[in-house]
Scaffold this motif. Structure first.
Motif, PDB file in Angstrom:
ATOM      1  N   VAL A  75       0.841  -1.207   0.000  1.00  0.00           N
ATOM      2  CA  VAL A  75       0.000   0.000   0.000  1.00  0.00           C
ATOM      3  C   VAL A  75       0.874   1.254   0.000  1.00  0.00           C
ATOM      4  O   VAL A  75       0.603   2.223  -0.728  1.00  0.00           O
ATOM      5  N   SER A  76       1.938   1.235   0.822  1.00  0.00           N
ATOM      6  CA  SER A  76       2.840   2.397   0.867  1.00  0.00           C
ATOM      7  C   SER A  76       3.517   2.626  -0.470  1.00  0.00           C
ATOM      8  O   SER A  76       3.597   3.775  -0.958  1.00  0.00           O
TER       9      SER A  76
ATOM     10  N   LEU B 227       2.858   5.828  -2.971  1.00  0.00           N
ATOM     11  CA  LEU B 227       3.951   6.671  -3.461  1.00  0.00           C
ATOM     12  C   LEU B 227       3.923   6.764  -4.985  1.00  0.00           C
ATOM     13  O   LEU B 227       4.065   7.865  -5.550  1.00  0.00           O
ATOM     14  N   GLU B 228       3.719   5.611  -5.655  1.00  0.00           N
ATOM     15  CA  GLU B 228       3.649   5.621  -7.119  1.00  0.00           C
ATOM     16  C   GLU B 228       2.462   6.456  -7.600  1.00  0.00           C
ATOM     17  O   GLU B 228       2.560   7.193  -8.590  1.00  0.00           O
ATOM     18  N   MET B 229       1.325   6.347  -6.915  1.00  0.00           N
ATOM     19  CA  MET B 229       0.143   7.106  -7.301  1.00  0.00           C
ATOM     20  C   MET B 229       0.390   8.608  -7.141  1.00  0.00           C
ATOM     21  O   MET B 229       0.011   9.424  -8.006  1.00  0.00           O
TER      22      MET B 229
ATOM     23  N   GLN C 192       1.392  13.853  -9.388  1.00  0.00           N
ATOM     24  CA  GLN C 192       2.205  15.062  -9.472  1.00  0.00           C
ATOM     25  C   GLN C 192       2.667  15.308 -10.902  1.00  0.00           C
ATOM     26  O   GLN C 192       2.669  16.455 -11.390  1.00  0.00           O
ATOM     27  N   GLU C 193       3.055  14.235 -11.599  1.00  0.00           N
ATOM     28  CA  GLU C 193       3.469  14.372 -12.994  1.00  0.00           C
ATOM     29  C   GLU C 193       2.316  14.871 -13.863  1.00  0.00           C
ATOM     30  O   GLU C 193       2.500  15.703 -14.765  1.00  0.00           O
TER      31      GLU C 193
END
Length: 266
Positions: free
Chosen positions: A235-236, A240-242, A247-248
């Motif tokens: 989940v962490s 982070l990937e999400m 942000q991108e």
């Protein structure tokens, strides 16, 4: 939390039965080593030692999975033990207690004499008595020459050790000469031993089942904790990937807006 609660109860039952089972084995080993009449009729059938041509193994495994590699380790030890006996020319049969062991033994083509399952998380002595009765009958009627118990010995919450230990015949202890004192039995030795030995087999099988249940619940709790930790880590990582992807996306949209505004001004 459910696995932890079951584990504590199972550990308490296994630890409480351990001193009784160990002392009973020690007592019978001492009694078997005492001087006795040479007459065969005074020797209980469960004490008679024969050349081992046929052996039987009581394999105790969990009914369900989610225990990590516990049942795989037990099955591996049992498989190696059977192969060693076969190399010695000993025929081997099996009594399977638990579905995981049964599935492995059937899949590998072993001689499965009987199957017992669904003993539950808190087995009673009466639940395992049919297993002990079958073992007594097999040895007393000389259908097998030795009986072994295979189960997971509970060491700690994170350690469970697969073991294969002899059950029958009862091996006499190695006593010093000064300890070899004769006993007077009432009403007679044969009656006393006939009453005590079946109870010994009952207790040893029951204790092995309790050790197996404690090992199963401990392994399941550890497996569930590891699964929870892995899920939290996943989940962490995915969060982070999400966030990075989000942000991108926002940065790309801002650049498009700034670029469009600059083009309009030009």
């Amino acid at each position: 939390m459910i696995a932890a609660s079951k584990m504590r109860r199972a550990q308490e039952m296994a630890l409480q039965s351990r001193p009784y089972a160990e002392d009973m084995r020690s007592l019978l080993a001492d009694l078997a080593a005492q001087p006795a009449p040479d007459d065969e009729e005074y020797i209980h059938p469960l004490l008679r030692r024969r050349e081992i041509k046929r052996a039987e193994i009581v394999v105790i495994t969990p009914d369900r999975g989610l225990t990590g590699g516990l049942h795989s380790r037990i099955n591996r030890v049992v498989g190696e033990f059977i192969l060693e006996r076969q190399k010695e020319g000993v025929e081997t049969s099996v009594i399977a207690v638990g579905r995981k062991g049964r599935d492995f033994l059937v899949r590998t083509g072993q001689d499965v004499r009987a199957v017992f399952s669904d003993l539950g998380d808190r087995p009673e002595l009466e639940d395992v008595r049919p297993i002990a009765t079958l073992v007594n009958d097999e040895y007393s009627e000389e259908r097998v020459d030795a009986v072994y118990l295979a189960y997971a010995d509970f060491v700690s919450t994170v350690t469970q050790r697969p073991v294969v230990q002899p059950l029958l015949p009862v091996v006499p202890a190695e006593l010093e000469y000064k300890d070899m004192v004769g006993y007077i039995y009432e009403p007679d030795p044969l009656t006393v031993m006939a009453a005590l030995l079946p109870r010994f087999v009952d207790m040893q099988v029951y204790h092995a089942v309790l050790e197996s249940v404690a090992s199963e619940q401990s392994a399941r709790m550890v497996a569930m904790r590891n699964a929870t930790d892995n899920a939290n880590d996943m989940v962490s990582d995915l969060t982070l990937e999400m966030n990075k992807a989000r942000q991108e996306s926002i940065t790309s949209e801002l650049l498009d807006i700034v670029g469009g505004a600059a083009a309009v001004e030009a």
